[in-house]
Design a protein around this motif. Structure first.
Motif, PDB file in Angstrom:
ATOM      1  N   LYS A 222     -14.492 -12.091 -32.928  1.00 24.88           N
ATOM      2  CA  LYS A 222     -14.903 -13.371 -33.510  1.00 24.88           C
ATOM      3  C   LYS A 222     -14.035 -14.476 -32.903  1.00 24.88           C
ATOM      4  CE  LYS A 222     -11.948 -13.118 -37.539  1.00 24.88           C
ATOM      5  NZ  LYS A 222     -11.560 -13.894 -38.600  1.00 24.88           N
ATOM      6  N   PRO A 223     -14.428 -15.720 -33.098  1.00 20.30           N
ATOM      7  CA  PRO A 223     -13.575 -16.796 -32.579  1.00 20.30           C
ATOM      8  C   PRO A 223     -12.235 -16.809 -33.314  1.00 20.30           C
ATOM      9  CG  PRO A 223     -15.765 -17.598 -33.142  1.00 20.30           C
ATOM     10  CD  PRO A 223     -15.654 -16.222 -33.715  1.00 20.30           C
ATOM     11  N   VAL A 224     -11.159 -16.939 -32.571  1.00 19.70           N
ATOM     12  CA  VAL A 224      -9.821 -16.947 -33.187  1.00 19.70           C
ATOM     13  C   VAL A 224      -9.090 -18.206 -32.720  1.00 19.70           C
ATOM     14  CG1 VAL A 224      -7.605 -15.741 -33.318  1.00 19.70           C
ATOM     15  CG2 VAL A 224      -9.718 -14.422 -33.213  1.00 19.70           C
ATOM     16  N   ALA A 225      -8.590 -18.987 -33.693  1.00 15.60           N
ATOM     17  CA  ALA A 225      -7.833 -20.195 -33.351  1.00 15.60           C
ATOM     18  C   ALA A 225      -6.399 -19.777 -33.050  1.00 15.60           C
ATOM     19  CB  ALA A 225      -7.877 -21.178 -34.501  1.00 15.60           C
ATOM     20  N   LEU A 226      -6.030 -19.797 -31.774  1.00 18.00           N
ATOM     21  CA  LEU A 226      -4.696 -19.315 -31.378  1.00 18.00           C
ATOM     22  C   LEU A 226      -3.576 -20.138 -31.994  1.00 18.00           C
ATOM     23  CD1 LEU A 226      -4.399 -18.301 -27.639  1.00 18.00           C
ATOM     24  CD2 LEU A 226      -4.137 -16.926 -29.701  1.00 18.00           C
ATOM     25  N   PRO A 255      -5.918 -22.967 -27.470  1.00 14.48           N
ATOM     26  CA  PRO A 255      -7.384 -22.948 -27.587  1.00 14.48           C
ATOM     27  C   PRO A 255      -7.929 -21.939 -28.598  1.00 14.48           C
ATOM     28  CG  PRO A 255      -6.693 -21.623 -25.751  1.00 14.48           C
ATOM     29  CD  PRO A 255      -5.433 -22.189 -26.326  1.00 14.48           C
ATOM     30  N   MET A 256      -9.246 -21.987 -28.753  1.00 12.99           N
ATOM     31  CA  MET A 256      -9.956 -20.948 -29.505  1.00 12.99           C
ATOM     32  C   MET A 256     -10.244 -19.844 -28.498  1.00 12.99           C
ATOM     33  SD  MET A 256     -10.765 -21.933 -32.622  1.00 12.99           S
ATOM     34  CE  MET A 256     -12.215 -21.051 -33.136  1.00 12.99           C
ATOM     35  N   VAL A 257      -9.900 -18.616 -28.849  1.00 15.19           N
ATOM     36  CA  VAL A 257     -10.271 -17.507 -27.975  1.00 15.19           C
ATOM     37  C   VAL A 257     -11.268 -16.632 -28.721  1.00 15.19           C
ATOM     38  CG1 VAL A 257      -8.171 -17.488 -26.614  1.00 15.19           C
ATOM     39  CG2 VAL A 257      -8.261 -16.187 -28.738  1.00 15.19           C
ATOM     40  N   TYR A 258     -11.807 -15.663 -28.019  1.00 14.81           N
ATOM     41  CA  TYR A 258     -12.790 -14.798 -28.638  1.00 14.81           C
ATOM     42  C   TYR A 258     -12.236 -13.384 -28.620  1.00 14.81           C
ATOM     43  CZ  TYR A 258     -17.312 -13.032 -29.992  1.00 14.81           C
ATOM     44  OH  TYR A 258     -18.332 -12.433 -30.690  1.00 14.81           O
ATOM     45  N   GLY A 259     -11.957 -12.844 -29.798  1.00 11.79           N
ATOM     46  CA  GLY A 259     -11.369 -11.504 -29.817  1.00 11.79           C
ATOM     47  C   GLY A 259     -11.169 -11.021 -31.234  1.00 11.79           C
ATOM     48  N   ASP A 260     -10.242 -10.094 -31.394  1.00 13.59           N
ATOM     49  CA  ASP A 260      -9.996  -9.459 -32.680  1.00 13.59           C
ATOM     50  C   ASP A 260      -8.647  -9.958 -33.202  1.00 13.59           C
ATOM     51  OD1 ASP A 260     -10.535  -6.521 -34.231  1.00 13.59           O
ATOM     52  OD2 ASP A 260      -8.450  -7.193 -34.101  1.00 13.59           O
ATOM     53  N   THR A 261      -8.655 -10.546 -34.416  1.00 17.51           N
ATOM     54  CA  THR A 261      -7.438 -11.185 -34.935  1.00 17.51           C
ATOM     55  C   THR A 261      -6.254 -10.217 -34.963  1.00 17.51           C
ATOM     56  OG1 THR A 261      -8.933 -12.344 -36.390  1.00 17.51           O
ATOM     57  CG2 THR A 261      -6.607 -12.659 -36.800  1.00 17.51           C
ATOM     58  N   THR A 262      -6.498  -8.986 -35.413  1.00 16.50           N
ATOM     59  CA  THR A 262      -5.378  -8.039 -35.533  1.00 16.50           C
ATOM     60  C   THR A 262      -4.763  -7.753 -34.158  1.00 16.50           C
ATOM     61  OG1 THR A 262      -6.591  -7.042 -37.342  1.00 16.50           O
ATOM     62  CG2 THR A 262      -4.735  -5.786 -36.477  1.00 16.50           C
ATOM     63  N   LEU A 263      -5.624  -7.528 -33.168  1.00 15.00           N
ATOM     64  CA  LEU A 263      -5.108  -7.220 -31.822  1.00 15.00           C
ATOM     65  C   LEU A 263      -4.358  -8.423 -31.238  1.00 15.00           C
ATOM     66  CD1 LEU A 263      -8.022  -5.217 -30.123  1.00 15.00           C
ATOM     67  CD2 LEU A 263      -5.935  -4.359 -31.172  1.00 15.00           C
ATOM     68  N   ILE A 264      -4.942  -9.608 -31.393  1.00 20.22           N
ATOM     69  CA  ILE A 264      -4.295 -10.804 -30.822  1.00 20.22           C
ATOM     70  C   ILE A 264      -2.964 -11.039 -31.521  1.00 20.22           C
ATOM     71  CG2 ILE A 264      -4.548 -13.284 -30.394  1.00 20.22           C
ATOM     72  CD1 ILE A 264      -7.573 -12.817 -30.275  1.00 20.22           C
ATOM     73  N   ASN A 265      -2.946 -10.790 -32.821  1.00 22.84           N
ATOM     74  CA  ASN A 265      -1.709 -10.916 -33.591  1.00 22.84           C
ATOM     75  C   ASN A 265      -0.639  -9.960 -33.033  1.00 22.84           C
ATOM     76  OD1 ASN A 265      -0.580 -12.173 -36.057  1.00 22.84           O
ATOM     77  ND2 ASN A 265      -0.258 -10.026 -36.586  1.00 22.84           N
ATOM     78  N   GLN A 266      -1.034  -8.722 -32.785  1.00 22.45           N
ATOM     79  CA  GLN A 266      -0.068  -7.741 -32.261  1.00 22.45           C
ATOM     80  C   GLN A 266       0.487  -8.178 -30.907  1.00 22.45           C
ATOM     81  OE1 GLN A 266      -2.645  -4.305 -32.803  1.00 22.45           O
ATOM     82  NE2 GLN A 266      -0.926  -3.204 -33.681  1.00 22.45           N
ATOM     83  N   ILE A 267      -0.395  -8.745 -30.077  1.00 17.08           N
ATOM     84  CA  ILE A 267       0.044  -9.196 -28.754  1.00 17.08           C
ATOM     85  C   ILE A 267       1.166 -10.220 -28.894  1.00 17.08           C
ATOM     86  CG2 ILE A 267      -0.664 -10.521 -26.695  1.00 17.08           C
ATOM     87  CD1 ILE A 267      -3.500  -9.326 -27.099  1.00 17.08           C
ATOM     88  N   PHE A 268       0.927 -11.251 -29.714  1.00 16.45           N
ATOM     89  CA  PHE A 268       1.903 -12.346 -29.778  1.00 16.45           C
ATOM     90  C   PHE A 268       3.145 -11.980 -30.592  1.00 16.45           C
ATOM     91  CE2 PHE A 268      -1.861 -14.430 -28.181  1.00 16.45           C
ATOM     92  CZ  PHE A 268      -1.305 -15.151 -27.134  1.00 16.45           C
ATOM     93  N   LYS A 366      -4.046 -13.296 -20.678  1.00 12.44           N
ATOM     94  CA  LYS A 366      -5.353 -13.866 -20.344  1.00 12.44           C
ATOM     95  C   LYS A 366      -6.392 -13.290 -21.310  1.00 12.44           C
ATOM     96  CE  LYS A 366      -8.310 -14.278 -16.274  1.00 12.44           C
ATOM     97  NZ  LYS A 366      -8.358 -14.101 -14.837  1.00 12.44           N
ATOM     98  N   LEU A 367      -7.059 -14.172 -22.038  1.00 14.79           N
ATOM     99  CA  LEU A 367      -8.049 -13.713 -23.031  1.00 14.79           C
ATOM    100  C   LEU A 367      -9.353 -14.497 -22.883  1.00 14.79           C
ATOM    101  CD1 LEU A 367      -5.773 -13.597 -26.224  1.00 14.79           C
ATOM    102  CD2 LEU A 367      -6.624 -11.643 -24.924  1.00 14.79           C
ATOM    103  N   PRO A 368     -10.487 -13.877 -23.203  1.00 14.22           N
ATOM    104  CA  PRO A 368     -11.755 -14.606 -23.116  1.00 14.22           C
ATOM    105  C   PRO A 368     -11.746 -15.807 -24.060  1.00 14.22           C
ATOM    106  CG  PRO A 368     -12.140 -12.264 -23.507  1.00 14.22           C
ATOM    107  CD  PRO A 368     -10.672 -12.496 -23.663  1.00 14.22           C
ATOM    108  N   MET A 369     -12.194 -16.953 -23.567  1.00 18.20           N
ATOM    109  CA  MET A 369     -12.239 -18.139 -24.433  1.00 18.20           C
ATOM    110  C   MET A 369     -13.491 -18.100 -25.291  1.00 18.20           C
ATOM    111  SD  MET A 369     -10.972 -21.369 -22.246  1.00 18.20           S
ATOM    112  CE  MET A 369     -10.905 -22.540 -23.568  1.00 18.20           C
ATOM    113  N   ASN A 370     -13.447 -18.794 -26.408  1.00 18.17           N
ATOM    114  CA  ASN A 370     -14.641 -18.888 -27.234  1.00 18.17           C
ATOM    115  C   ASN A 370     -15.454 -20.068 -26.718  1.00 18.17           C
ATOM    116  OD1 ASN A 370     -16.306 -18.292 -29.492  1.00 18.17           O
ATOM    117  ND2 ASN A 370     -15.522 -20.178 -30.397  1.00 18.17           N
ATOM    118  N   ILE A 371     -16.401 -19.780 -25.850  1.00 13.49           N
ATOM    119  CA  ILE A 371     -17.184 -20.870 -25.282  1.00 13.49           C
ATOM    120  C   ILE A 371     -18.544 -20.882 -25.958  1.00 13.49           C
ATOM    121  CG2 ILE A 371     -18.284 -21.707 -23.178  1.00 13.49           C
ATOM    122  CD1 ILE A 371     -15.812 -20.515 -21.716  1.00 13.49           C
TER     123      ILE A 371
END
Ligand code: ADP
Length: 372
Positions: A222-226, A255-268, A366-371
């Motif tokens: 889903k769209p995730v606001a970084l 930016p807004m990226v497109y991905g999974d909140t839990t995974l993006i959270n773990q990355i950062f 590098k993550l897919p953007m929410n376009i």
């Protein structure tokens, strides 16, 4: 299978030509072929999908579509053509045939110049290749299954080790606190060592569980606001940041990226945490987060002024259990960056590092953007 009765789909609207190909191939002493035939492109594609032939003999000029469109119709979800296709071109159509090979056909033959000999050669090559491809695919599948089994095993093991470890940690803490007067200096030292080892093992099990869990849970795109997500992470890590007296600056326009909140959270979480750990003892720790756009992707930069990483380690630090320092100097498990890598891979992104040893490191995510 292919060794005995290879299946050939002949897609050609000319019945005389189809008859000629069959007659030629019946003379082949190496294989006994099974033939399937269709006259139009659409029906031919459906036939090939159904039969999964070892080789397709494809006339370039079909009544409904041409050979290139036929090839495009065979492309599977991985973007490749899972069949060996021999394109049959007329005299003077060689340029088209070459184009077909660029589009995924394996070979081409000029119809008027065809002899049983050159048809056999082309088909034998095609069959060998498709047999090889299928064997490779099978190995790949076996490997993936083994990998999944290992992951499941690691998960179960880490999970089941937790309860006994809790008991050991709890009781050794009780001994260290409540029985310290009953122990001599050596005894106290040993118990402290047990408590430290338990803490390290607890961290290892937690990290291993996080790593293996990535594979186990469904990914919700889903769209995730970084900007918001990073702000939350920093708030949750406030105590650690204060302890390290670190200064973290974050670009306001993440930016807004497109991905999974839990995974993006773990990355950062892992990357920010590392910036706090691998700091230079005498300098104030600084970390800045900024980004740039690269096509449909956002590339987030996390630049720290820590101890840095030598270029020869750029790749290996993303592998499981790879650490560049002993635990006494910098505590850790060697799992954090493996989590970061697995998470970015799963999100269709990429992570890498550039660094100057002694000056600092910049991690790029590098993550897919929410376009929209
Ligand atoms: P851990 O931090 O638990 O050891 P990681 O997988 O997160 O495991 O990191 C692997 C190794 O990469 C670390 O042991 C460290 O040597 C190096 N490393 C990671 N992040 C940084 C950083 N920001 N600066 C310098 N070295 C780093």
């Amino acid at each position: 299978m292919a060794e005995k009765n290879p299946t050939i789909c002949i897609i050609d609207d000319n019945p005389v030509d189809r008859e000629v190909f069959r007659r030629y191939l019946l003379q082949d002493t190496r294989y006994h072929y099974q033939f399937y035939e269709e006259e139009t492109g659409e029906e031919g594609i459906a036939l090939c999908r159904r039969v999964q032939p070892d080789c397709i003999l494809l006339d370039y000029t079909l009544p409904d579509i041409n050979g290139l469109e036929f090839l495009a119709g065979l492309v599977d979800s991985s973007g490749s053509i899972p069949f060996a296709v021999i394109m049959l071109a007329g005299m003077g159509d060689e340029s088209i045939a070459l184009q077909a090979m660029k589009s995924g056909a394996q070979d081409y033959l000029v119809k008027n110049e065809m002899t049983p000999g050159n048809l056999f050669r082309a088909i034998h090559n095609a069959i060998e290749r498709s047999t090889m491809r299928r064997t490779l695919e099978k190995h790949q599948q076996d490997l993936e299954q083994k990998n999944q089994e290992i992951q499941a095993f690691a998960y179960a093991l880490a999970h089941d080790l937790r309860a006994p470890l809790r008991a050991i940690t709890g009781f050794s803490q009780i001994v260290a606190q409540d029985y310290k007067d009953a122990l001599d200096a050596d005894g106290r030292h040993y118990v402290d060592n047990i408590v430290d080892a338990c803490t390290q093992m607890d961290r290892l099990i937690d990290d291993l569980l996080s790593y293996t869990r990535i594979e186990h849970r469904a990914i919700h795109y889903k769209p995730v606001a970084l900007g918001y997500l990073v702000q939350q992470i920093i708030e949750n890590m406030a105590e650690r940041i204060n302890q390290a007296q670190a200064l973290i600056t974050v670009a306001e326009d993440l930016p807004m990226v497109y991905g999974d909140t839990t995974l993006i959270n773990q990355i950062f979480v892992n990357l920010i945490d590392n910036a706090l750990v691998y700091r230079k003892p005498d300098d104030q720790t600084r970390l800045s987060l900024s980004w740039y756009q690269d096509g449909d992707f956002a590339v987030v930069r996390l630049a720290d002024n820590g101890i840095g990483i030598a270029p020869k380690h750029y790749e290996r630090i993303f592998n499981l259990f790879q650490r560049l320092h002993g635990d006494e100097l910098y505590p850790g498990t060697g799992i954090g960056l493996a989590i970061v890598k697995k998470a970015t891979d799963l999100l269709g992104g990429h992570v890498w590092v550039e660094s100057t040893p002694g000056e600092g490191s910049t991690f790029f995510v590098k993550l897919p953007m929410n376009i929209s």
